[in-house]
Motif scaffolding. Sequence first.
Motif, PDB file in Angstrom:
ATOM      1  N   ASP A 217       0.817  -1.220   0.000  1.00 51.99           N
ATOM      2  CA  ASP A 217       0.000   0.000   0.000  1.00 51.99           C
ATOM      3  C   ASP A 217       0.849   1.268   0.000  1.00 51.99           C
ATOM      4  OD1 ASP A 217      -2.203  -1.593   0.118  1.00 51.99           O
ATOM      5  OD2 ASP A 217      -2.677  -1.174   2.218  1.00 51.99           O
ATOM      6  N   ASN A 218       1.961   1.255   0.728  1.00 53.73           N
ATOM      7  CA  ASN A 218       2.819   2.443   0.753  1.00 53.73           C
ATOM      8  C   ASN A 218       3.262   2.794  -0.667  1.00 53.73           C
ATOM      9  OD1 ASN A 218       2.626   2.437   3.528  1.00 53.73           O
ATOM     10  ND2 ASN A 218       4.710   1.726   3.903  1.00 53.73           N
ATOM     11  N   SER A 221       0.462   4.118  -3.042  1.00 55.36           N
ATOM     12  CA  SER A 221       0.089   5.528  -2.867  1.00 55.36           C
ATOM     13  C   SER A 221       1.095   6.438  -3.566  1.00 55.36           C
ATOM     14  CB  SER A 221      -0.032   5.861  -1.385  1.00 55.36           C
ATOM     15  OG  SER A 221       1.255   5.922  -0.791  1.00 55.36           O
ATOM     16  N   VAL A 222       2.358   6.042  -3.556  1.00 53.36           N
ATOM     17  CA  VAL A 222       3.388   6.821  -4.253  1.00 53.36           C
ATOM     18  C   VAL A 222       3.157   6.730  -5.765  1.00 53.36           C
ATOM     19  CG1 VAL A 222       5.868   7.011  -4.714  1.00 53.36           C
ATOM     20  CG2 VAL A 222       5.061   6.468  -2.402  1.00 53.36           C
ATOM     21  N   ILE A 224       0.381   6.073  -7.398  1.00 53.46           N
ATOM     22  CA  ILE A 224      -0.841   6.741  -7.866  1.00 53.46           C
ATOM     23  C   ILE A 224      -0.698   8.260  -7.785  1.00 53.46           C
ATOM     24  CG2 ILE A 224      -3.319   7.010  -7.449  1.00 53.46           C
ATOM     25  CD1 ILE A 224      -3.287   3.987  -6.650  1.00 53.46           C
ATOM     26  N   SER A 225      -0.013   8.769  -6.749  1.00 54.68           N
ATOM     27  CA  SER A 225       0.151  10.227  -6.717  1.00 54.68           C
ATOM     28  C   SER A 225       1.080  10.677  -7.845  1.00 54.68           C
ATOM     29  CB  SER A 225       0.596  10.738  -5.347  1.00 54.68           C
ATOM     30  OG  SER A 225       1.565   9.938  -4.774  1.00 54.68           O
ATOM     31  N   TYR A 259      -7.821   1.921  -7.518  1.00 54.36           N
ATOM     32  CA  TYR A 259      -7.959   1.288  -6.203  1.00 54.36           C
ATOM     33  C   TYR A 259      -9.048   0.224  -6.133  1.00 54.36           C
ATOM     34  CZ  TYR A 259      -4.685   3.982  -3.342  1.00 54.36           C
ATOM     35  OH  TYR A 259      -3.551   4.490  -2.773  1.00 54.36           O
TER      36      TYR A 259
ATOM     37  N   PRO B 146       4.329   8.835   2.517  1.00 51.16           N
ATOM     38  CA  PRO B 146       3.241   7.939   2.921  1.00 51.16           C
ATOM     39  C   PRO B 146       3.762   6.562   3.354  1.00 51.16           C
ATOM     40  CG  PRO B 146       3.462   7.978   0.524  1.00 51.16           C
ATOM     41  CD  PRO B 146       4.572   8.804   1.079  1.00 51.16           C
ATOM     42  N   THR B 147       3.646   6.276   4.622  1.00 47.47           N
ATOM     43  CA  THR B 147       4.270   5.054   5.117  1.00 47.47           C
ATOM     44  C   THR B 147       3.517   4.479   6.312  1.00 47.47           C
ATOM     45  OG1 THR B 147       6.360   6.100   4.533  1.00 47.47           O
ATOM     46  CG2 THR B 147       6.478   4.060   5.763  1.00 47.47           C
ATOM     47  N   GLY B 252       0.068  11.318  -1.860  1.00 45.34           N
ATOM     48  CA  GLY B 252       0.363   9.935  -1.494  1.00 45.34           C
ATOM     49  C   GLY B 252       0.021   9.651  -0.041  1.00 45.34           C
ATOM     50  N   VAL B 256      -2.679   6.810   1.167  1.00 50.44           N
ATOM     51  CA  VAL B 256      -2.345   5.626   1.957  1.00 50.44           C
ATOM     52  C   VAL B 256      -3.163   5.608   3.246  1.00 50.44           C
ATOM     53  CG1 VAL B 256      -0.406   6.335   3.446  1.00 50.44           C
ATOM     54  CG2 VAL B 256      -0.388   4.082   2.395  1.00 50.44           C
TER      55      VAL B 256
END
Lengths: 337, 337
Positions: A217-218, A221-222, A224-225, A259, B146-147, B252, B256
């Motif tokens: 998931d981390n 998100s990177v 997709i952004s 997603y 995002p983590t 991001g 997340v």
Amino acid sequence: LKLIKPWAPKDSIAVIGSGSWATALVKIFTDSKLFVHWYIHREEDAIYIKKYLKNPKYLTSVKFKRNRIKVSHNLNETLNICLWVVFAIPSAFIESILKTIEIDLSKKIIVSGVKGILPQSNKHLGDFLRDEFNIPLSQFILIAGPTHAEEIALERLSYLTLVSENESIAAQLQTKLNVPYVQCHYSGDLLGIEYASILKNIYAIASGIAFGLGYGDNFQSVLISNSMGEMERFLYALNPIERSLTKSAYLGDLLVTAYSAFSRNRRFGTLLGRGYTVKGIQSEMQMIAEGFFALKPLYLLAQNQKLSLPIFSTVYGIVHEGLPAKKGFKWLTKKLV
Amino acid sequence: LKLIKPWAPKDSIAVIGSGSWATALVKIFTDSKLFVHWYIHREEDAIYIKKYLKNPKYLTSVKFKRNRIKVSHNLNETLNICLWVVFAIPSAFIESILKTIEIDLSKKIIVSGVKGILPQSNKHLGDFLRDEFNIPLSQFILIAGPTHAEEIALERLSYLTLVSENESIAAQLQTKLNVPYVQCHYSGDLLGIEYASILKNIYAIASGIAFGLGYGDNFQSVLISNSMGEMERFLYALNPIERSLTKSAYLGDLLVTAYSAFSRNRRFGTLLGRGYTVKGIQSEMQMIAEGFFALKPLYLLAQNQKLSLPIFSTVYGIVHEGLPAKKGFKWLTKKLV
């Protein structure tokens, strides 16, 4: 004494297509008290829907009212009856279906549920209809997401963006989509939203590849952004107008596609990430991943514009140039911010 | 003959905190060959970690090397040893812990893993340390997402943004986070990323409420893209600089948090959406939803700036003014684009 026929042109609309999105649109229009002339390409599907009032393949939980639809296997007849015509066919098939049209479409109002570039002409539906059928863009409206058809079937609140150069026909379309589970907004950014809705499919493939390769998931998100960043650069290069990309038709459409478990493009990517070949996937998947067909024409466009789009290029390399997904993504991870 | 002690200040770092994020950071630092002086507030937890080399509560799959950590229950002693000090404590507890500090911190380099506003002073950690401990902002670095810590435990590739006015200490910190599963980027936008990382928690609560109320994926994507729009307006009002919000530390981090099952804020929201009260949730949840504590100070800030933030206001109303979640979201659905 029955003066008002339910299929009178005023309250009727033609829907061309029998996939999940076409089926969802028929549900919305009929729930909104319109009468739908529904063209179904495959004769056995037309017979099934006539008989059982359900699509045999998509959104099978949705049952239509008999007095709200007229199913037809005759395209020209269906088109002839209605002023408003909705096309909701995968972009890959639309040119071959349009070739069979014999009637004059130049006065029709065309609503497009087609997401993608027509693969033979490399055009959007709007431009194709203007060039081949003399339908001016002022009679063309694109229905944009973010909307999975599956959630329309469940009547979960969904937002549609009606995109047209002509705000007045978009307003008329809005009255035809008058159901509590749909909220409509207008946009005039036809080029931007056409391309956003195509690009998002490619980025959903990227998201699927990452998932298939085991990224978490981390990283998603990177990815997709950064995809949104690429989309921003791409749209600005094509048409440098001010647009708020946080509106649902841009970012929202990317999010729902990248997603959601419903997304065909994401599933296509997941299989690529797991090591399947494109050919292997195409023979195994029932649905078509629109993003696949968009890759080549958009790649040429990006090259012409000299755009740097690392995610896009990586997906292109994996799909069209035999780049191993694992290697491509290892390179890509160094390019994201 | 052993001249180099593993706990020599040069290669050592103090980590203050024993939650999931603190534990993830200790894992990264020790995997990166640093020696960690690890301050644990609860004595029984300190004893457990000393004995079993595992955190009893968070990321319990992570086992630390005995020769890489020194667990301590004495805060001042731990702070005294190291030049570099990492704070990774929930914002709600940090002021009470900082009150017990007796040594001079003014020469220390402070790394913040604290996401949120300190509830008593209504300040960010950086500003609080500058005002109360004479630590200049040039010695302060924020580690932004995002983590999810849980994915650090699994060594899944994650991106960190090191945010500081002082690029050179951020570069030094980067060498201390040198593990294959972490990639670091630098940003100088301290105010923007501080607020982005706080706001995202509030929007994750909104996302959870929507989920709890039964809204689907289509609506989630609209809600989250509109959240990004609100965040953009908020950050621009606070500090009107050019920033690329599609970088992972902004969009991001929102994604997340809002989309992941690991998110505490989203879970907090989900329970609100299902009709639980704030009090009921606080007694049932083990973890703290940072977004809850940020609501009041940010609400005041937004009011001062006369910002229109419908999602933020709806969450505030539900959490602090007894607005029923269902009613609040019904209103909200008309405000989204």
